[in-house]
Each structure stands twice: as structure tokens, then as C-alpha cells.
Design a protein around this motif. Structure first.
Motif, PDB file in Angstrom:
ATOM      1  N   ASP A 207       0.834  -1.210   0.000  1.00 36.87           N
ATOM      2  CA  ASP A 207       0.000   0.000   0.000  1.00 36.87           C
ATOM      3  C   ASP A 207       0.864   1.253   0.000  1.00 36.87           C
ATOM      4  OD1 ASP A 207      -2.272  -1.606   0.151  1.00 36.87           O
ATOM      5  OD2 ASP A 207      -2.213  -1.651   2.340  1.00 36.87           O
ATOM      6  N   THR A 209       3.362   4.224  -2.647  1.00 39.06           N
ATOM      7  CA  THR A 209       3.496   5.031  -3.857  1.00 39.06           C
ATOM      8  C   THR A 209       4.958   5.081  -4.265  1.00 39.06           C
ATOM      9  OG1 THR A 209       1.631   6.403  -3.150  1.00 39.06           O
ATOM     10  CG2 THR A 209       3.045   7.269  -4.899  1.00 39.06           C
ATOM     11  N   GLU A 224       1.120   4.114  -7.938  1.00 39.29           N
ATOM     12  CA  GLU A 224       0.619   3.544  -6.701  1.00 39.29           C
ATOM     13  C   GLU A 224       0.610   2.020  -6.826  1.00 39.29           C
ATOM     14  OE1 GLU A 224      -3.139   5.196  -5.755  1.00 39.29           O
ATOM     15  OE2 GLU A 224      -2.359   7.228  -5.387  1.00 39.29           O
TER      16      GLU A 224
END
Length: 364
Positions: A207, A209, A224
Motif C-alpha cells: 500500500d 506510492t 501507486e
């Protein structure tokens, strides 16, 4: 004689107690330094106690001569202070009588110092070098400390984690990487390290970027991801080079032509010789004058110890630089200090002042 056994018992007990105190103080200082390095991310927390143990072992041959010096000094000083030496002198047992038992006790502790100087300390130094070498080649995730930016040597990775859980998982992860040939920054909520069956190591980022490239350029990307597997480059553990301080004594005897090796050999030998020289200084400085207080002789004894230690350090440096002949070594330091100790002991045994001042300087 009973008095000799009393000297053995009291001096040995004082020496061991002082040695224990010095070891504890040294261990605490070393632990503070090692924990500071670990907190800054310069060293893995998992090897702190290993390094602490080896460093403590390597200092035994340095602390024991000082402990024996103070043990003899404090024992005879107490005997002077309690007038036991006065009573013994009235019975025909003077200061020089104790030279033999003191030297016998010095032989016992000298054997321990020799074992430490010629075997235990070099072994500990080699182990310290090996541990540091393994840490330098350890996988990246084992070096991460919470709240600290940690650079992984040789990989181009810079890690940061807000929390490091007990199972090794990370939370609030930041990774800067140059492995793709361009700057890449990854921010993830969590991560965990894992190993592939073939031994390759990865860090799974979850989770997060990815910011790839230089901001403002056309090829700059923001991606992402749910999971990003970051390879932790395997490092080949090289054999740690053996320094002169960690060189085994048998191997050292074959390389005495080398200045550094020759200086290290004389340094190891000097630790044992210094113990016997310091024992004579302890006997000379043991006399306690009530008018001067109990700490005056201890202060002078400590000053002499530091002068002796500094001269040995200077002699070793001169030997390494080639200013002194390898055959001469640092014998001139031991010889000079032993001659002064013998003179002071002779003066004390004949109830004369240790330093005779000129007549015009004396109070008439």
C-alpha cells in the motif's frame, strides 16, 4: 610465614575487587558507545552485546596490571596506617621482606596477563573484526532502526521506518533507491522482509506510492502499488583482514621484521613486564604519612602510572616510525622506570625521603 599469607590473601582480594570494578566501569562505557552507534543506525542492535563481550575480554590484560598495582598499594598503605608495619619493623620484618612475596604474587597475576596479551586479546580482536565485517555485509532490513534514516552500504538504499515490530515487519516505510539507474523514492504503509527458496532476500512493500525519476522531467512517474517486492542485493562476505593487534602470536614471531608487528609484539610483552615494575612502585609509595593525609600517596601513584603508560605509548609509536631500533624496542622505557622504582624502594626501605632536596631548599 603468617604475615606472608596475610599479604597474599589481602592483596589478592583487593586486586580482584579493583579489577572487577574497572571491568564494570569499562563495560558500561563501551555499552554506552555501542548503544549510541546502534541508535544512530551505524550498527546493528543484534551485535551490541557480542561486541561488548569481546571488547571487555580484550581489555583484561590492560586493567589487571593497574588493579594489581592498586591492590598492593592499598594493602600496604592500610598496614602502614594501622601501624602494622611499625610493629613488624620492631620484630625485624622490614619493607624489603615483602619484596619476595609481592613478586611471587606478581608471577601469578603476570601469568594471567601474559595469557591475555598473547592469546585472549588477539583472539578477541579477530572476533571483533569478523563481527564488524559480517555486519557490514548483513542484509539491509537487519540494520533498520525505528525513526532513523539508515544507509545500506554498497546498495544505494536509504531506509526509514516509523516502527519496527517484534516480528521484523515495518510500518511507515520510506525507501530511496538508485538500483534502476535513476532516483526512485517509495513510501509505503507497511513492509516485511522475506527470503526466496534460492536464498535471495526481498522487502515486500504494501500500500504505497513510487516516485520514479526527477521531478519536472517528462519521464517523471508517480505509481501507486499494493505490493512492491524490493530486492535486497546479496553481498558476499569477504574475509576480514587481520590487523597487527589481532595477529596470533605464533604468526607474529615470523613477521618481526615488520615495524608494526614488532611494535605490537613489544607492546604485548610490555604488559607483563609493567606489572612487575608497578609492584615495586606500589611498595615504595605505600608509606602513609598521617600529616599528609591518606590520598597523597595514591595521587602520586596514579600520576606515575599515567607517566609510565604514556611513555610506553610513545615508545611504541617511535618503534613503528623506525626512530628506535627493533632490538631496543621499548626496553628503554621498562629499564628506566624499573631503575627509578628500585631507587625509590631502596630509599623507602632505609627510611630516607624518596626525593632528597638540596640543603638550601630545606627548612633550617
Amino acid at each position: 610465614m603468617i604475615v606472608n599469607r596475610a599479604l597474599y590473601r589481602e592483596a589478592a582480594s583487593a586486586t580482584l575487587a579493583i579489577a572487577a570494578i574497572l571491568l564494570v566501569v569499562m563495560a558500561l562505557m563501551s555499552m554506552t558507545f555501542l548503544l549510541g552507534r546502534a541508535a544512530r543506525g551505524e550498527q546493528s542492535q543484534t551485535v551490541v552485546y557480542t561486541l561488548l563481550g569481546f571488547q571487555t575480554l580484550s581489555k583484561l590484560d590492560v586493567l589487571l596490571p593497574l588493579a594489581f598495582y592498586l591492590g598492593i598499594l592499598l594493602t600496604l598503605s592500610r598496614w602502614y596506617r594501622d601501624n602494622e608495619m611499625t610493629v613488624l619493623a620492631a620484630c625485624g620484618v622490614g619493607l624489603m621482606h615483602f619484596l619476595r612475596p609481592v613478586m611471587i604474587l606478581a608471577l601469578f597475576f603476570g601469568a594471567i596477563v601474559s595469557a591475555g596479551a598473547f592469546y585472549l586479546t588477539p583472539l578477541a580482536m579477530r572476533q571483533i573484526d569478523n563481527v564488524k565485517n559480517q555486519v557490514a555485509h548483513r542484509s539491509d532490513e537487519s540494520l533498520i532502526s525505528p525513526g532513523v534514516f539508515t544507509e545500506s552500504p554498497g546498495t544505494g538504499h536509504i531506509f526509514y521506518a516509523e516502527k519496527v515490530l517484534d516480528n521484523g515487519d515495518l510500518e511507515g516505510v520510506f525507501v530511496s533507491s538508485l538500483e534502476t539507474g535513476r532516483e526512485a523514492v517509495m513510501v509505503a504503509k507497511s513492509a516485511h522482509p522475506y527470503n526466496e527458496p534460492n536464498g535471495d532476500k526481498f522487502l515486500a512493500l504494501h500500500d504505497g506510492t513510487l516516485y520514479d525519476g526527477e521531478p519536472g522531467q517528462p519521464d517523471y512517474r508517480i505509481l501507486e502499488f499494493e505490493t512492491y517486492n524490493l530486492r535486497l542485493q546479496p553481498k558476499k562476505i569477504a574475509q576480514a583482514p587481520v590487523s597487527s593487534a589481532g595477529l596470533p602470536t605464533i604468526a607474529m614471531l615470523n613477521e618481526l621484521r615488520d615495524r608494526d608487528v614488532n611494535a605490537e609484539f613489544h607492546w604485548r610483552l610490555g604488559k607483563t613486564l609493567a606489572l612487575f615494575v608497578l609492584a615495586m612502585y606500589a611498595m615504595a609509595f605505600a608509606y602513609t604519612d598521617v600529616r599528609r593525609g591518606r590520598l597523597s600517596n595514591l595521587f602520586v601513584a596514579i600520576v606515575v602510572y599515567f607517566v609510565y603508560s604514556n611513555l610506553l605509548g610513545i615508545g611504541e609509536t617511535m618503534l613503528q616510525n623506525g626512530s628506535v631500533s627493533p632490538l631496543a624496542g621499548i626496553w628503554w622505557v621498562h629499564g628506566g622506570m624499573a631503575a627509578v622504582a628500585a631507587y625509590l624502594l631502596w630509599q623507602r626501605a632505609h627510611n630516607r625521603p624518596l626525593v632528597s632536596l638540596p640543603v638550601r631548599w630545606r627548612r633550617g
